[in-house]
Each structure stands twice: as structure tokens, then as C-alpha cells.
Design an enzyme around this catalytic site. Structure first.
Site, short mmCIF file in Angstrom:
data_model
loop_
_atom_site.label_atom_id
_atom_site.label_comp_id
_atom_site.label_asym_id
_atom_site.label_seq_id
_atom_site.Cartn_x
_atom_site.Cartn_y
_atom_site.Cartn_z
N VAL A 7 1.05 -1.13 -0.01
CA VAL A 7 0.07 0.02 -0.12
C VAL A 7 0.95 1.18 0.20
O VAL A 7 2.10 1.34 0.40
CB VAL A 7 -0.94 0.05 1.07
N SER A 8 0.46 2.43 -0.47
CA SER A 8 1.05 3.47 -0.59
C SER A 8 1.48 4.33 0.60
O SER A 8 2.46 5.02 0.71
CB SER A 8 0.62 4.58 -1.70
N SER A 9 0.53 4.26 1.59
CA SER A 9 1.08 5.06 2.82
C SER A 9 0.83 4.46 4.05
O SER A 9 -0.20 3.36 3.87
CB SER A 9 0.04 6.25 2.85
N GLN B 177 -3.04 3.21 5.15
CA GLN B 177 -3.85 2.28 4.48
C GLN B 177 -3.56 0.87 5.00
O GLN B 177 -2.70 0.74 5.58
CB GLN B 177 -3.49 2.27 2.93
#
Length: 182
Positions: free
Chosen positions: A9-11, A14
């Protein structure tokens, strides 16, 4: 033969839960996971996963965008897997590089992903240009306005020290000296 999964996931806010659930449903033997942007060239868990896989293994991801952000990056990773004799399976898209149709679909997805990124970039640049033409200023506001500079000079002439001015105006030493030099 091992089935190796990768989730990203990007962050930090999340959750990996949905991806991990999908990987588990696909009988993944070992899972690598991380919370990093896809455009971040330093993705340690991905590097570990790619180093871990061996000939005959299957590399499984939930969606293609979890693996790569550009067609070039995707093709580089897929070529690396192919060179090691590892196949790629994407759960949410009908991609399995064991089959010719899966390889063809993977190539098409890469092209479309690159095209979508280019369009998004163009729209963003168009929006920025339009905002600038309407007078929108980007970046933070200048701290040293004309009034602030005049006030700093008056305070200095009245005997205030630079550290006192810094504290009162909440400015750095460089900003105060820059104002005094104007």
C-alpha cells in the site's frame, strides 16, 4: 515450487488486509509486504521477494498497480522474473504468465497504465497553467513583506537584538538579516 506473494500500500494509513486475504486465498507459501509508494525506487520488501523466488516459483500479487507504476518498471520486473524461470499471477486481472494470453494481457495493461499516467500528468499541468493564468500563486506566502521588513528595520534601529526580533517575528536568523539588508 513455492507460491510467493507481495502486497503493498502507498501510505502508512492504508491497510494491507484485503491484499493479504486475497493472497491467502491463493495458497501463498510466503508473503512479503510493505507500506511504500509505488514510485519509490527503494521498495525493500519487493527486492527481498524478487531475490527470494527461484525457478519454478509463482509470484502472486493482487493487482498490477501494487507491483509497478510504469510500463517500463513493470516490464523490467517481469523480465527479471522470466529470467529466473518464475511466473507471475495477478489475482484481480486475468494475468498468469504461464499462458500466452496472460503474457499478452500483461503487455496491454502495461501500455494502458503508462497511457493513463501520461494523461493524468497532462491534465495536472493544464490545471496548473490555468490556475497560474488566473493569478493563483503557488508555494508558501512570502514571510518578508514590505511591512514586515520596515518593522524589522525599525526594531533594530530602536536597539532590539537580532535574536529578539527573530523570536518576536518567528523568523530565522537568515530571514532577519535578509530583511535588514534590503
Amino acid at each position: 515450487m513455492a507460491i510467493v506473494g507481495y502486497a503493498r500500500v502507498s501510505s502508512l494509513g492504508q491497510s494491507l488486509d484485503v491484499q493479504l486475504e486475497k493472497l491467502g486465498a491463493n495458497n501463498v507459501d510466503k508473503t512479503f509486504q510493505e507500506k511504500r509508494s509505488g514510485i519509490d525506487s527503494s521498495r525493500p520488501a519487493l527486492k527481498q521477494a524478487l531475490d527470494y523466488v527461484r525457478e519454478g516459483d509463482q509470484f502472486v500479487i493482487s493487482r498490477i498497480d501494487r507491483l509497478a507504476r510504469s510500463a517500463e518498471d513493470l516490464l523490467r520486473i517481469v523480465r527479471g522474473l522470466e529470467d529466473k524461470g518464475v511466473t507471475l499471477k495477478v489475482i484481480d486481472q486475468p494475468i498468469d504468465t504461464k499462458e500466452a494470453t496472460g503474457k499478452a494481457f500483461l503487455g496491454m495493461l502495461g501500455v494502458f497504465a503508462e497511457f493513463e499516467n501520461s494523461i493524468r500528468r497532462e491534465r495536472q499541468l493544464d490545471g496548473i497553467a490555468k490556475a497560474k493564468s488566473k493569478g493563483t500563486k503557488f508555494g508558501r506566502k512570502a514571510l518578508l513583506t514590505e511591512d514586515v521588513v520596515i518593522d524589522i528595520k525599525q526594531k533594530r534601529e530602536a536597539g532590539m537584538t537580532v535574536p529578539q526580533i527573530m523570536k518576536e517575528k518567528d523568523l530565522s536568523k537568515a530571514s532577519v538579516y535578509r530583511a535588514l539588508a534590503l
